[in-house]
Design an enzyme around this catalytic site. Sequence first.
Site, short mmCIF file in Angstrom:
data_model
loop_
_atom_site.label_atom_id
_atom_site.label_comp_id
_atom_site.label_asym_id
_atom_site.label_seq_id
_atom_site.Cartn_x
_atom_site.Cartn_y
_atom_site.Cartn_z
N CYS A 156 0.83 -1.21 0.00
CA CYS A 156 0.00 0.00 0.00
C CYS A 156 0.87 1.26 0.00
CB CYS A 156 -0.92 -0.01 1.21
SG CYS A 156 -1.92 1.48 1.32
N CYS A 159 -0.40 4.13 2.11
CA CYS A 159 -0.25 3.97 3.57
C CYS A 159 1.21 4.21 3.98
CB CYS A 159 -0.61 2.56 4.02
SG CYS A 159 -2.07 1.87 3.29
N ASP A 160 2.15 3.69 3.21
CA ASP A 160 3.54 3.63 3.67
C ASP A 160 4.52 4.51 2.88
OD1 ASP A 160 2.70 1.72 5.52
OD2 ASP A 160 2.91 0.11 4.07
#
Length: 333
Positions: A156, A159-160
């Site tokens: 992701c 997300c990261d």
Amino acid sequence: MELFKSMDNLEEDKNQESIETDVEKVKCLIIGSGPAGYTAAIYAARANLSPVMYEGLQPGGQLTTTTEVENYPGYPEGVTGPVMMEDFKKQAERFGTDIRWGLATSADFTGDIHKVTIDNKKVIEAESVIIATGATAKYLGIEAEKKYAGSGVSACATCDGFFYRGKDVAVVGGGDTAAEEAMYLAGLCKKVYLIVRKNYLRASKVMQERVFNTENIEVLFEHNTKDLFGENGVEGVVLIHKMGTPEEKEVRINIDGFFLAIGHKPNSDIFTDYVDTDEVGYIQTIPGTSKTKAEGVFACGDVMDPVYRQAVTAAGSGCKAAIDAERYLSEKS
Ligand code: NDP
């Protein structure tokens, strides 16, 4: 100290357990909270089915891990996935959907009343069930993915990606997700390698153009991932160029982050004893409807759609599932 319980004590425990087992009866249970689940909830709530929704591991579904959504009608300027899902949720709540935290851990669709266990604890007895559990990101299956999980491997980018600002990263995959993730990371990172196993991208033309026109993205066609290396987290990837041909050669690239974008697996495991699935696990519904083989159980969204997999098609199928559930319940009564 009591080491062994007597039979009487065991029987007592069992009775106690059944008293403590939390059982709740509902008319319409919705499992999963992406565009399909929320849309089913809006329709089911407006049809007075008093739907109860369990959101699953990722409330809002896969869209909460994407950035800009530009192809959902009604948002002429585009919208971010998380904001869009928040809008869906508010609309479902406005009509009275009971939205709860919790993961469906097992199901029993053998009887007239369907039983779904939540978090291995609470049992919901539902007259109708709408499965909208979506799909989960796939991994390559190499050991290194496990070894570096949380220290350089991610599925992701939104997300990261933040953790890799100013660094070099790689994205594996050639579809729209990979193109989107690569574009997102290109805005944060120094360099993005897009690792594609074929000699073309499967992504839509518009996304391909964006990728090719982004200076700090380098597309590595005909490269397969063999391994990752690094002492403290990912420091590089080992690729095989032109695998299986006479020109096959190993390539090592230094990167700090390795992002997977190679598709998804439908979240249908707990239902496969009761509904038909294809060889990948996508739930099969009666063509033109959301009905599964189990009466009163309906499926919508990515868990049953191996072809379109769009937010708008998922929403449409969620609407169908709620209408089918409503008709099923009114015919039954
Ligand atoms: P896709 O199935 O479309 O693409 C998966 C990609 O990963 C393919 O390029 C595939 O390669 C590659 N791949 C699969 N397995 C491996 C492996 N083991 N090793 C290396 N590469 C591998 O999945 P997406 O998630 O990209 O997209 C799913 C759907 O969602 C699509 O319909 C897409 O259009 C849509 N989508 C739309 C978006 C938007 O419109 N904004 C954003 C994201 C997705 P190969 O081609 O060789 O099979």
